[in-house]
Design an enzyme around this catalytic site. Sequence first.
Site, PDB file in Angstrom:
ATOM      1  N   LEU A   1      29.471 -13.537   4.099  1.00  0.00           N
ATOM      2  CA  LEU A   1      29.898 -12.991   5.090  1.00  0.00           C
ATOM      3  C   LEU A   1      30.129 -12.942   6.975  1.00  0.00           C
ATOM      4  CD1 LEU A   1      28.231  -9.683   4.317  1.00  0.00           C
ATOM      5  CD2 LEU A   1      26.029 -11.267   5.103  1.00  0.00           C
TER       6      LEU A   1
ATOM      7  N   LYS B   1      29.267  -6.322   2.865  1.00  0.00           N
ATOM      8  CA  LYS B   1      27.661  -6.308   2.470  1.00  0.00           C
ATOM      9  C   LYS B   1      27.550  -5.817   1.171  1.00  0.00           C
ATOM     10  CE  LYS B   1      23.680  -7.500   4.621  1.00  0.00           C
ATOM     11  NZ  LYS B   1      23.240  -9.138   3.383  1.00  0.00           N
TER      12      LYS B   1
ATOM     13  N   TYR C   1      24.635  -2.939   1.830  1.00  0.00           N
ATOM     14  CA  TYR C   1      22.711  -2.946   2.392  1.00  0.00           C
ATOM     15  C   TYR C   1      23.276  -3.503   4.049  1.00  0.00           C
ATOM     16  CZ  TYR C   1      22.475  -7.972   0.861  1.00  0.00           C
ATOM     17  OH  TYR C   1      22.806  -9.184   0.948  1.00  0.00           O
TER      18      TYR C   1
ATOM     19  N   GLU D   1      29.152 -20.648   2.199  1.00  0.00           N
ATOM     20  CA  GLU D   1      27.759 -20.537   3.057  1.00  0.00           C
ATOM     21  C   GLU D   1      26.866 -20.757   1.618  1.00  0.00           C
ATOM     22  OE1 GLU D   1      28.087 -16.158   3.744  1.00  0.00           O
ATOM     23  OE2 GLU D   1      28.869 -16.033   1.831  1.00  0.00           O
TER      24      GLU D   1
ATOM     25  N   ARG E   1      28.363  -4.094  11.577  1.00  0.00           N
ATOM     26  CA  ARG E   1      29.020  -4.176   9.539  1.00  0.00           C
ATOM     27  C   ARG E   1      29.096  -3.224   8.708  1.00  0.00           C
ATOM     28  NH1 ARG E   1      26.283 -10.243   7.740  1.00  0.00           N
ATOM     29  NH2 ARG E   1      24.344  -8.355   7.738  1.00  0.00           N
TER      30      ARG E   1
ATOM     31  N   ARG F   1      29.326   8.213 -15.345  1.00  0.00           N
ATOM     32  CA  ARG F   1      29.756   7.223 -15.225  1.00  0.00           C
ATOM     33  C   ARG F   1      31.596   7.470 -15.125  1.00  0.00           C
ATOM     34  NH1 ARG F   1      30.847   2.336 -17.900  1.00  0.00           N
ATOM     35  NH2 ARG F   1      30.556   0.966 -17.297  1.00  0.00           N
TER      36      ARG F   1
HETATM   37  N1  PMP Z   1      25.343 -15.413   3.833  1.00  0.00           N
HETATM   38  C1  PMP Z   1      25.105 -14.743   2.598  1.00  0.00           C
HETATM   39  C2  PMP Z   1      25.796 -14.299   1.577  1.00  0.00           C
HETATM   40  C3  PMP Z   1      24.172 -13.724   3.420  1.00  0.00           C
HETATM   41  O1  PMP Z   1      23.561 -12.923   1.576  1.00  0.00           O
HETATM   42  C4  PMP Z   1      24.010 -13.530   4.574  1.00  0.00           C
HETATM   43  C5  PMP Z   1      22.368 -12.833   4.202  1.00  0.00           C
HETATM   44  N2  PMP Z   1      22.599 -11.482   4.365  1.00  0.00           N
HETATM   45  C6  PMP Z   1      23.579 -14.216   5.602  1.00  0.00           C
HETATM   46  C7  PMP Z   1      25.235 -15.222   5.130  1.00  0.00           C
HETATM   47  C8  PMP Z   1      23.670 -13.615   6.915  1.00  0.00           C
HETATM   48  O2  PMP Z   1      23.912 -12.920   7.082  1.00  0.00           O
HETATM   49  P1  PMP Z   1      22.319 -11.971   8.106  1.00  0.00           P
HETATM   50  O3  PMP Z   1      22.704 -13.355  10.029  1.00  0.00           O
HETATM   51  O4  PMP Z   1      23.566 -10.423   8.596  1.00  0.00           O
HETATM   52  O5  PMP Z   1      21.920 -11.739   7.914  1.00  0.00           O
END
Ligand code: PMP
Length: 284
Positions: A204, A148, A33, A180, A52, A100
């Site tokens: 991410l 993601k 996503y 994070e 991305r 499945r």
């Molecule tokens: N880390 C994680 C785990 C996230 O879910 C997100 C938001 N999607 C981010 C960092 C920040 O990424 P972005 O700046 O691309 O929204």
Amino acid sequence: MSRTVYVNGEYLPEEDAKISVFDRGFLFADGVYEVTSVLGGKLIDFAGHATRLERSLSELEMASPVTSDELLEIHRQLVERNGIEDGLVYLQITRGAADRDFAYPEGVAPSIVLFTQSKPGLADSPKVQEGMKVISIEDQRWGRRDIKTVQLLYPSMGKMAAKKAGADDAWMIEDGFITEGTSNNAYIVKGGTIITRHLGNEILHGITRAAVLRFARESQMQVEERAFTLDEAKDADEAFITSASTFVMPVVDIDGAPVGSGRPGPVALRLREIYLEESRQAAV
Ligand code: PMP
């Protein structure tokens, strides 16, 4: 009022939009996503999110059902049809619907869904003045956080733990270092230097992170991309997060102890200002 959403080539009222019960996004979280912010009716950092998305898809050997140009057009159509001034566009692509089986199915068309969320005043959140409170939790996610995927249960559990503790979010810790936030990248500022974890499979690769670090360097701020510990964070002058929907948001409390002065710091506030200004200008 019902929104118009996009599902597999069609713009439909949300109540008429349907996805198969056999969709692998539903059965296996086999999907990726993106969330793109909208400010003043325009898309923020669209190119970064599209790039991305391509990478997430290719890491999972999934084909995109649309080209990058088509994707931009769908985003724009939804913003227009739903009259979004400030808000978000959510996009999800899954491997599609198949009987499945753990093995990836062959010859199955991916599913694509996009919808909008209106958030009037998205860039004027009162949290900016207040600052966020975070708690620390163990990072128990899988090892490919650079992809993601829609597999978001652990971040959701972390968010609930934060809520129950009277905080806004959780920072996750692995091997003694902060990875994070549940849905954002984490930063501290010490002696004027901005410190944030280096890129790898453990986090991410935030689109907002990339832009903010670029603007920081262009403004002659010192940046160190390295892992930092919870103790370092608690001893920092400032802390903040970045994400597409919060932009740059100060963090003023970690595990119940104030960070620095306990007020939003000047570096975070300045970066927020620069980020919003530059990205509004570059919005498409
Ligand atoms: N880390 C994680 C785990 C996230 O879910 C997100 C938001 N999607 C981010 C960092 C920040 O990424 P972005 O700046 O691309 O929204």
